[in-house]
Scaffold this motif. Structure first.
Motif, PDB file in Angstrom:
ATOM      1  N   GLY A   7       0.824  -1.200   0.000  1.00 19.30           N
ATOM      2  CA  GLY A   7       0.000   0.000   0.000  1.00 19.30           C
ATOM      3  C   GLY A   7       0.860   1.252   0.000  1.00 19.30           C
ATOM      4  N   PRO A   8       0.235   2.430  -0.039  1.00 20.58           N
ATOM      5  CA  PRO A   8       0.996   3.691  -0.084  1.00 20.58           C
ATOM      6  C   PRO A   8       1.958   3.834   1.091  1.00 20.58           C
ATOM      7  N   GLU A   9       1.598   3.291   2.257  1.00 23.42           N
ATOM      8  CA  GLU A   9       2.444   3.441   3.448  1.00 23.42           C
ATOM      9  C   GLU A   9       3.739   2.620   3.332  1.00 23.42           C
ATOM     10  N   ASP A  10       3.773   1.655   2.385  1.00 23.15           N
ATOM     11  CA  ASP A  10       4.997   0.858   2.201  1.00 23.15           C
ATOM     12  C   ASP A  10       5.988   1.554   1.262  1.00 23.15           C
ATOM     13  N   LEU A  11       5.512   2.578   0.570  1.00 24.17           N
ATOM     14  CA  LEU A  11       6.384   3.307  -0.356  1.00 24.17           C
ATOM     15  C   LEU A  11       6.708   4.674   0.248  1.00 24.17           C
ATOM     16  N   THR A  12       7.561   5.424  -0.443  1.00 22.82           N
ATOM     17  CA  THR A  12       7.980   6.725   0.105  1.00 22.82           C
ATOM     18  C   THR A  12       7.185   7.868  -0.519  1.00 22.82           C
ATOM     19  N   ILE A  13       5.892   7.611  -0.799  1.00 23.38           N
ATOM     20  CA  ILE A  13       5.067   8.632  -1.455  1.00 23.38           C
ATOM     21  C   ILE A  13       4.859   9.837  -0.533  1.00 23.38           C
ATOM     22  N   ASN A  14       4.623   9.561   0.769  1.00 16.97           N
ATOM     23  CA  ASN A  14       4.447  10.670   1.718  1.00 16.97           C
ATOM     24  C   ASN A  14       5.689  11.552   1.782  1.00 16.97           C
ATOM     25  N   ASN A  15       6.860  10.931   1.780  1.00 19.28           N
ATOM     26  CA  ASN A  15       8.110  11.696   1.785  1.00 19.28           C
ATOM     27  C   ASN A  15       8.206  12.598   0.562  1.00 19.28           C
ATOM     28  N   LEU A  16       7.750  12.066  -0.589  1.00 14.85           N
ATOM     29  CA  LEU A  16       7.796  12.850  -1.817  1.00 14.85           C
ATOM     30  C   LEU A  16       6.908  14.086  -1.694  1.00 14.85           C
ATOM     31  N   VAL A  17       5.682  13.874  -1.187  1.00 11.66           N
ATOM     32  CA  VAL A  17       4.751  15.001  -1.017  1.00 11.66           C
ATOM     33  C   VAL A  17       5.352  16.023  -0.047  1.00 11.66           C
ATOM     34  N   SER A  18       5.947  15.526   1.066  1.00 15.00           N
ATOM     35  CA  SER A  18       6.586  16.434   2.036  1.00 15.00           C
ATOM     36  C   SER A  18       7.722  17.220   1.384  1.00 15.00           C
ATOM     37  N   ARG A  19       8.507  16.516   0.558  1.00 15.69           N
ATOM     38  CA  ARG A  19       9.620  17.191  -0.125  1.00 15.69           C
ATOM     39  C   ARG A  19       9.112  18.358  -0.956  1.00 15.69           C
ATOM     40  N   VAL A  20       8.013  18.099  -1.686  1.00 16.62           N
ATOM     41  CA  VAL A  20       7.466  19.138  -2.565  1.00 16.62           C
ATOM     42  C   VAL A  20       6.924  20.299  -1.731  1.00 16.62           C
ATOM     43  N   ILE A  21       6.189  19.980  -0.646  1.00 14.27           N
ATOM     44  CA  ILE A  21       5.605  21.032   0.201  1.00 14.27           C
ATOM     45  C   ILE A  21       6.702  21.836   0.884  1.00 14.27           C
ATOM     46  N   GLU A  22       7.691  21.122   1.451  1.00 15.34           N
ATOM     47  CA  GLU A  22       8.743  21.807   2.202  1.00 15.34           C
ATOM     48  C   GLU A  22       9.627  22.694   1.312  1.00 15.34           C
ATOM     49  N   ALA A  23       9.657  22.363   0.013  1.00 13.82           N
ATOM     50  CA  ALA A  23      10.466  23.171  -0.906  1.00 13.82           C
ATOM     51  C   ALA A  23       9.809  24.522  -1.189  1.00 13.82           C
ATOM     52  N   GLN A  24       8.565  24.689  -0.731  1.00 16.95           N
ATOM     53  CA  GLN A  24       7.836  25.967  -0.831  1.00 16.95           C
ATOM     54  C   GLN A  24       7.894  26.574  -2.231  1.00 16.95           C
ATOM     55  N   GLY A  25       7.515  25.757  -3.215  1.00 14.58           N
ATOM     56  CA  GLY A  25       7.407  26.287  -4.570  1.00 14.58           C
ATOM     57  C   GLY A  25       8.683  26.289  -5.387  1.00 14.58           C
ATOM     58  N   THR A  26       9.813  25.889  -4.774  1.00 12.48           N
ATOM     59  CA  THR A  26      11.057  25.890  -5.563  1.00 12.48           C
ATOM     60  C   THR A  26      11.176  24.647  -6.450  1.00 12.48           C
ATOM     61  N   ILE A  27      10.305  23.645  -6.243  1.00 20.29           N
ATOM     62  CA  ILE A  27      10.308  22.491  -7.147  1.00 20.29           C
ATOM     63  C   ILE A  27       9.286  22.761  -8.239  1.00 20.29           C
ATOM     64  N   SER A  28       9.780  22.804  -9.486  1.00 16.40           N
ATOM     65  CA  SER A  28       8.890  23.186 -10.575  1.00 16.40           C
ATOM     66  C   SER A  28       8.325  21.981 -11.326  1.00 16.40           C
ATOM     67  N   GLU A  29       9.053  20.845 -11.303  1.00 10.01           N
ATOM     68  CA  GLU A  29       8.599  19.705 -12.100  1.00 10.01           C
ATOM     69  C   GLU A  29       8.894  18.381 -11.398  1.00 10.01           C
ATOM     70  N   VAL A  30       7.909  17.483 -11.427  1.00  9.94           N
ATOM     71  CA  VAL A  30       8.102  16.112 -10.961  1.00  9.94           C
ATOM     72  C   VAL A  30       7.910  15.203 -12.174  1.00  9.94           C
ATOM     73  N   ILE A  31       8.999  14.519 -12.574  1.00  8.30           N
ATOM     74  CA  ILE A  31       8.920  13.594 -13.712  1.00  8.30           C
ATOM     75  C   ILE A  31       8.678  12.196 -13.162  1.00  8.30           C
TER      76      ILE A  31
END
Lengths: 203, 203
Positions: free
Chosen positions: A121-145
């Motif tokens: 399930g989602p909790e077994d992957l690092t999807i939450n970390n990815l979302v946190s990374r994007v949020i914590e970057a406060q708009g400096t991440i422009s693209e997720v491939i």
């Protein structure tokens, strides 16, 4: 192999080698003999390298790459564009993309794909970390491939990630489908050919 | 792989693994990742097993088998018939014959075959040791079974050994040629079929 042919140390080495991907019981025996015959220039260096890897290798707490430093060399490389994150299933995919040498950005290793049948399930992957990374970057991440495999599980995971990142001001892209470079049309499946025609470009 | 993706320790591990028979550069990378992901139950045991093998494994001074004791378990096994010696090219052949579990005797590992083109002469093999073994046994060795591969080099080596043992009161035998058990005639070469017909037996 009967117990009486060789020492237990060698049998243990064969047994461990047979658990490597790509080696079966027979090729593990051959590999063990090859190691023993090349003691000084292969067996001893391998003993050192495995010991060193066991002691030093870490998983990067930012992206999930394996390295001896944390953050890994990619995450701490100032020359890489921190505004683009490439999402991959596995470290081997990260290495494969780096071999292609067309990207100069950061990565995020999911650690697998969503697979309800296998209990992933989602909790077994690092999807939450990815979302946190994007949020914590406060708009400096422009693209997720999203560079997951073109399998059903991969595509399901890609859609789930897209949903999770909804509302963030980030462009989400995916790899192109099409004819592999050097590939022959006759050997390709209909899905690939259909995708290649649909995404055709001007000559 | 570009230098910057992962630590030098991991690259060294990949490079060493790629030198094992059966593993290429790509599968060595996969094997290294598999090891790193299974640190506790595979990488660390393998580090221990390779270290132990590097320190303990010896070549048996009597027969050439690899073991942690010298003489090896086979040469020091009192229940084995010391009057029959099976001559093989390589330790892997010894292990293969032991898996067949029809012999209960001693072995002699040649360490290769005569091959003038590759510069392998009698002095590179353990043929002299074999002759010494037969002479020193003072007639207690009744049979030498030459179990070399059915290749040109193997057969040349077999003839050379037979010449060297001339004058000793020892019976020299070789493995039978014929149809492999489970083999289909249609897939066999003419030489094998001719040998199988020539050596036919009563039904």
């Amino acid at each position: 192999m009967p117990k009486s042919v060789t020492g237990p140390e060698i049998e243990r080495l064969i047994q461990l080698l047979s658990r490597l991907p790509g080696l079966g019981p027979r090729s593990a025996r051959r590999a063990a003999l090859h190691l023993i015959k090349n003691r000084e220039n292969l067996l001893e260096p391998l003993a050192g390298a495995t010991r060193e890897a066991a002691e030093k290798v870490k998983i990067c707490s930012v992206c999930g790459n394996v390295d001896t430093s944390d953050p890994c060399v990619i995450c701490s490389d100032e020359r890489r564009d921190p505004s683009v994150i490439v999402v991959v299933e596995d470290v081997s995919d990260l290495w494969a993309l780096e071999r292609a040498a067309v990207l100069n950005c950061r990565y995020h290793v999911l650690g697998g794909t969503l697979s309800p049948l296998d209990g992933v399930g989602p909790e077994d992957l690092t999807i939450n970390n990815l979302v946190s990374r994007v949020i914590e970057a406060q708009g400096t991440i422009s693209e997720v491939i999203i560079a997951v495999n073109a399998t059903v599980e991969g595509q399901t995971t890609a859609h789930f990630i897209t949903d999770q990142l909804e509302g963030q001001s980030v462009k989400i892209t995916r790899l192109a489908h099409g004819v592999p470079v050097g590939g022959e049309l006759d050997y390709l499946d209909e899905g690939t050919l259909a995708a290649a025609i649909k995404s055709r470009s001007d000559f």
